[in-house]
Design a protein around this motif. Structure first.
Motif, PDB file in Angstrom:
ATOM      1  N   TRP A  79       0.782  -1.218   0.054  1.00  6.22           N
ATOM      2  CA  TRP A  79      -0.243   0.052  -0.034  1.00  6.22           C
ATOM      3  C   TRP A  79       1.035   1.057   0.068  1.00  6.22           C
ATOM      4  O   TRP A  79       0.587   2.387  -0.694  1.00  6.22           O
ATOM      5  CB  TRP A  79      -0.887   0.125   1.136  1.00  6.22           C
ATOM      6  CG  TRP A  79      -1.964  -0.924   1.127  1.00  6.22           C
ATOM      7  CD1 TRP A  79      -2.536  -2.015   1.754  1.00  6.22           C
ATOM      8  CD2 TRP A  79      -3.021  -0.628  -0.008  1.00  6.22           C
ATOM      9  NE1 TRP A  79      -3.576  -2.677   1.255  1.00  6.22           N
ATOM     10  CE2 TRP A  79      -4.161  -1.560   0.210  1.00  6.22           C
ATOM     11  CE3 TRP A  79      -3.304   0.220  -1.083  1.00  6.22           C
ATOM     12  CZ2 TRP A  79      -5.235  -1.812  -0.647  1.00  6.22           C
ATOM     13  CZ3 TRP A  79      -4.616   0.225  -2.083  1.00  6.22           C
ATOM     14  CH2 TRP A  79      -5.429  -0.952  -1.555  1.00  6.22           C
ATOM     15  N   ALA A  98      -1.324   3.893   5.148  1.00  7.51           N
ATOM     16  CA  ALA A  98      -1.082   2.212   4.904  1.00  7.51           C
ATOM     17  C   ALA A  98      -1.470   1.374   6.176  1.00  7.51           C
ATOM     18  O   ALA A  98      -2.013   0.325   6.002  1.00  7.51           O
ATOM     19  CB  ALA A  98       0.474   2.118   4.666  1.00  7.51           C
ATOM     20  N   LEU A 101      -5.173   0.643   5.753  1.00  9.44           N
ATOM     21  CA  LEU A 101      -5.585  -0.348   4.683  1.00  9.44           C
ATOM     22  C   LEU A 101      -4.962  -1.643   5.004  1.00  9.44           C
ATOM     23  O   LEU A 101      -5.753  -2.629   4.520  1.00  9.44           O
ATOM     24  CB  LEU A 101      -4.997   0.263   3.408  1.00  9.44           C
ATOM     25  CG  LEU A 101      -5.774   1.502   2.793  1.00  9.44           C
ATOM     26  CD1 LEU A 101      -4.537   2.168   1.788  1.00  9.44           C
ATOM     27  CD2 LEU A 101      -6.821   1.317   2.171  1.00  9.44           C
ATOM     28  N   GLU A 102      -3.976  -1.890   5.538  1.00 11.96           N
ATOM     29  CA  GLU A 102      -3.386  -3.229   5.744  1.00 11.96           C
ATOM     30  C   GLU A 102      -4.291  -4.101   6.553  1.00 11.96           C
ATOM     31  O   GLU A 102      -4.357  -5.375   5.934  1.00 11.96           O
ATOM     32  CB  GLU A 102      -1.984  -3.207   6.282  1.00 11.96           C
ATOM     33  CG  GLU A 102      -2.035  -2.956   7.925  1.00 11.96           C
ATOM     34  CD  GLU A 102      -0.913  -2.550   8.648  1.00 11.96           C
ATOM     35  OE1 GLU A 102      -0.574  -2.739   9.563  1.00 11.96           O
ATOM     36  OE2 GLU A 102      -0.072  -1.816   8.105  1.00 11.96           O
ATOM     37  N   THR A 105      -7.159  -5.721   4.231  1.00 10.45           N
ATOM     38  CA  THR A 105      -6.648  -6.225   2.977  1.00 10.45           C
ATOM     39  C   THR A 105      -6.606  -7.565   3.019  1.00 10.45           C
ATOM     40  O   THR A 105      -6.023  -8.107   3.978  1.00 10.45           O
ATOM     41  CB  THR A 105      -5.350  -5.609   2.557  1.00 10.45           C
ATOM     42  OG1 THR A 105      -5.301  -4.415   2.455  1.00 10.45           O
ATOM     43  CG2 THR A 105      -4.885  -6.203   1.044  1.00 10.45           C
TER      44      THR A 105
END
Length: 217
Positions: A79, A98, A101-102, A105
């Motif tokens: 990301w 990031a 988002l991680e 995901t």
């Protein structure tokens, strides 16, 4: 696993917890929380089989914890590449995005993202993206504080933290820069390094220097 627990595993890996015990005080400093809170979380991670904890010495990832951390770190680094390459984020500002988002995901999305990005080898902070190569990078690098005086080294990775990245940016230290430790003053908590390209001398805190990883040239 909760995002909070995942953050602990990731921090442990990035601070060397794959092969050595990381003091709770160091983890607390990185996460900006109290040491007792870290101790409580470590007990929880020990029960789950992710971490081995030794009182007064610190925590170390188990094999299962290491593998989980690697998968999470891969997603985070992918990301970061996307945010820098396609959305124009400066490298010292991508960590928080990031981080969000991680945790959401999936492995399928991570694989698709990696293909879309052209299978990048490293994140903007120098971290290897391939899970198969993470151990090699960890084994071939040392903390700047461990570098021998007078021995030239190259900056290979900076721990992914917004405040640290701002600190290193202000001192004009970047991935790939050749540097040499010329003096170490533990009393003042200072390292003096000479930039191999410009020749200028830079003084940085030893406390901060432990988050800068280098490799021998």
């Amino acid at each position: 696993m909760s995002p909070t627990k995942e953050d602990y595993l990731k921090i442990l890996f990035e601070l060397g917890g794959r092969t050595e015990q990381v003091p709770n005080k160091e983890i607390a400093s990185r996460l900006n929380i109290s040491p007792p809170t870290v101790t409580e979380m470590m007990h929880s991670l020990v029960k789950a089989g992710w971490v081995a904890y030794t009182p007064y010495k610190g925590s170390k990832l188990t094999r299962e914890g290491t593998e989980y951390a690697k998968k999470l770190i891969r997603k985070h680094r992918l990301w970061e590449v996307f945010l820098v390459k396609h959305l124009g984020f400066p490298i010292n500002e991508v960590h928080t995005e990031a981080e969000l988002l991680e945790h959401s995901t999936s492995s399928v999305l991570a694989d698709r993202l990696e293909d879309y990005l052209g299978n990048p080898s490293h994140c903007p902070h120098g971290g290897v993206i391939s899970i198969d190569h993470m151990d090699d990078q960890e084994a071939s690098t040392i903390h700047l504080t461990e570098a021998e005086i007078g021995a030239p080294v190259r900056i290979s990775r900076i721990v992914d933290d917004e405040k640290l990245l701002h600190y290193f940016k202000n001192h004009d230290l970047k991935i790939g820069d050749p540097i040499t430790v010329t003096d170490r003053d533990s009393g003042l908590d200072l390292l003096t390094v000479q930039h191999g390209t410009t020749g200028r001398e830079i003084q940085i805190s030893q406390t901060v220097a432990q988050y800068l990883f280098v490799e021998n040239i």
